[in-house]
Design an enzyme around this catalytic site. Structure first.
Site, short mmCIF file in Angstrom:
data_model
loop_
_atom_site.label_atom_id
_atom_site.label_comp_id
_atom_site.label_asym_id
_atom_site.label_seq_id
_atom_site.Cartn_x
_atom_site.Cartn_y
_atom_site.Cartn_z
N GLU A 5 0.82 -1.21 0.00
CA GLU A 5 0.00 0.00 0.00
C GLU A 5 0.85 1.26 0.00
O GLU A 5 0.42 2.31 -0.45
CB GLU A 5 -0.92 0.00 1.24
CG GLU A 5 -2.36 -0.21 0.90
CD GLU A 5 -3.31 -0.20 2.09
OE1 GLU A 5 -4.36 -0.82 1.96
OE2 GLU A 5 -3.01 0.41 3.13
N HIS A 34 8.22 -26.60 -1.33
CA HIS A 34 7.55 -27.72 -2.01
C HIS A 34 6.40 -27.23 -2.90
O HIS A 34 5.63 -28.03 -3.41
CB HIS A 34 7.03 -28.72 -0.96
CG HIS A 34 8.15 -29.33 -0.17
ND1 HIS A 34 8.63 -30.59 -0.40
CD2 HIS A 34 8.92 -28.81 0.82
CE1 HIS A 34 9.64 -30.84 0.44
NE2 HIS A 34 9.83 -29.77 1.19
N LYS A 80 -14.21 0.13 -3.82
CA LYS A 80 -15.28 0.48 -2.86
C LYS A 80 -16.39 1.24 -3.58
O LYS A 80 -17.58 0.97 -3.36
CB LYS A 80 -14.72 1.36 -1.74
CG LYS A 80 -13.86 0.63 -0.74
CD LYS A 80 -13.51 1.56 0.41
CE LYS A 80 -12.36 1.02 1.21
NZ LYS A 80 -11.81 2.01 2.14
O1 PA5 Z 1 -3.80 1.08 5.98
C1 PA5 Z 1 -4.94 1.51 5.88
O2 PA5 Z 1 -5.20 2.71 5.97
C2 PA5 Z 1 -6.10 0.58 5.64
O3 PA5 Z 1 -5.68 -0.74 5.56
C3 PA5 Z 1 -7.10 0.69 6.78
O4 PA5 Z 1 -6.47 0.39 7.99
C4 PA5 Z 1 -8.29 -0.22 6.57
O5 PA5 Z 1 -8.91 0.07 5.36
C5 PA5 Z 1 -9.29 -0.10 7.70
O6 PA5 Z 1 -9.73 1.23 7.84
P1 PA5 Z 1 -10.48 1.70 9.13
O7 PA5 Z 1 -9.55 1.59 10.29
O8 PA5 Z 1 -10.87 3.11 8.85
O9 PA5 Z 1 -11.68 0.80 9.30
#
Ligand code: PA5
Length: 443
Positions: free
Chosen positions: A284, A305, A419
């Site tokens: 990310e 394996h 989303k």
């Molecule tokens: O790294 C990030 O920002 C995301 O992985 C969020 O943690 C994830 O989408 C969860 O978001 P939230 O804590 O708002 O529910």
């Protein structure tokens, strides 16, 4: 007591002068990070967290963990992505991947998918059991988590009443905003804060990770102490004196040579979720603007394996980053078998860790000969201190690496696309126009 980089298995892949050439870029990235002048500089709270964490909240985390441990047979932790992976990674790395078979309380994670089968499975675990819920969401609106919370909140209120539910629901969220915060205040749940300046994937050392980790019985003081040691050790901008930056430099050089996939490898089954945490952190953070290494992972010798063939003989697009612990928390002695029907007596009279070490060494030699570079990160042992160290080491590496690539390592604009489509297809108010267009495309 540290993560040490062993570059011996990079010979032939990287020359010394290449490290000198990238050193200035590394120093610039370090300066941007530490002066707060780089991209995403409103998300740097993690950088000094091992020192600046909220000590009174930390004490409250321990109190709540003790309360949950005393009154719950099962704990369900709801969260996804950065609000999920770090806690599970640390708990499994410390307690083992099968810890729930002997633990009290048992700890399960939900709200991290949209699988009805998994939801039913987790629900069956709290039937006839005393349980608590920890809900983790910074925004409070993440569909997977909010949906699961809606279900567990109803069950807990039905079972324990409103007053009892208040004693058993713990919310970790924004300090002042969001639907979860509003609800928690209204209902009087115990709440913990995800600081504004700490993004999800950098949040494991906040209440997000610390509460579930403490509930599992891990030592969160040692975890923070380890992160603090890494913070001190990675403060030097010179990569010759900073193994974290040497790691950053090496993986950047390998990327530019066409090794586009970094495979994080561990020889411990219990590290499977650490691998997942690592993949989110780097994927990310770096994967944007058409750039970045693709983070992959494997557990050896298991995956030798399955993936071993490709790593040895397939396209030369992979390098491995191997986590090697010099000591194991628990060893296993291999007895002699007088019958020797399996022909394995050559392994008798030694610890299993020795067999694993030989597999590690043999694999390093084989894979590098197969043109797969290997970075080895050596650690003393997989305890809370070393994990805290490793977490901070990777977070720092990821941030500096992102700056060298020229991306913002603290945002994730690409995550929104699916989303939007999902909400439109589900008929969420406000997405009507998109829905028609998407349905036409699906015809
Ligand atoms: O790294 C990030 O920002 C995301 O992985 C969020 O943690 C994830 O989408 C969860 O978001 P939230 O804590 O708002 O529910």
């Amino acid at each position: 007591m540290a993560v040490k980089i062993n570059s011996a298995f990079l010979k032939g892949f990287i020359q010394e002068n290449e490290l000198s050439l990238i050193a200035p870029a590394c120093e610039l990235a370090h300066n941007a990070l530490h002066s707060g002048n780089g991209a995403g500089n409103d998300f740097l709270g993690w950088l000094n967290l091992p020192q600046n964490y909220d000590k009174s909240e930390f004490a409250r985390i321990k109190e709540s963990a003790a309360k949950i441990r005393a009154n719950s047979e099962v704990v369900i932790v709801l969260g996804i992505g950065g609000s999920y992976l770090g806690a599970r990674a640390v708990i499994e790395a410390i307690k083992g991947s099968l810890y729930n078979s002997t633990a009290t309380p048992q700890l399960y994670f939900a709200g991290n998918s949209l699988s009805p089968a998994y939801m039913n499975e987790v629900l069956s675990l709290v039937k006839d059991k005393e349980f608590s819920v920890i809900v983790v969401s910074k925004s409070g609106t993440t569909t997977e988590t909010a949906l699961a919370f809606r279900v567990f909140k109803q069950i807990i209120e039905k079972r324990y009443g409103e007053a009892g539910a208040k004693e058993r629901i713990f919310a970790i969220t924004d300090k002042s905003r969001g639907t979860l915060k509003t609800l928690a205040d209204e209902k009087g749940y115990e709440t913990f804060v995800i600081p504004d300046d700490v993004g999800g994937r950098y949040s494991v050392l906040t209440a997000v990770g610390l509460l579930p980790i403490a509930v599992a019985g891990c030592d969160i003081d040692a975890l923070m102490a380890g992160a603090g040691a890494a913070m001190a050790d990675t403060a030097n901008p010179d990569l010759n004196c900073n193994d974290c930056y040497k790691y950053v430099a090496v993986r950047n050089i390998l990327l530019r040579k066409g090794f586009a996939i970094e495979m994080l490898v561990s020889y411990e089954n219990s590290f499977m979720m650490m691998n997942e945490w690592f993949k989110q952190l780097f994927g990310e953070s770096e994967g944007k603007d058409g750039k970045g290494l693709f983070p992959a992972s494997a557990i050896f010798s298991t995956d030798l394996h399955s993936l071993g063939q490709y790593i040895q003989d397939g396209s030369n697009i992979i390098f491995e980053t191997v986590l090697w612990f010099k000591e194991t928390e628990s060893d296993f002695f291999l007895e002699n078998d007088p019958g020797n029907s399996d022909g394995l007596n050559f392994l008798s009279g030694q610890n299993m860790s020795n067999v694993s070490e030989k597999a590690f060494q043999g694999t390093l030699l084989a894979h590098t000969e197969g043109n797969t570079p290997n970075i080895v990160l050596e650690l003393p042992k997989p305890d809370e201190f070393e994990l805290g160290y490793l977490i901070y080491f990777f977070e720092k590496a990821c941030a500096v690496s992102g700056y060298i690539l020229g991306v913002n390592p603290f945002d994730q604009p690409g995550v929104e696309s699916y989303k939007k489509n999902m909400f439109a297809l589900l008929g969420k108010p406000g997405f009507e126009e998109e829905k028609a267009a998407l349905l036409a495309k699906l015809q």
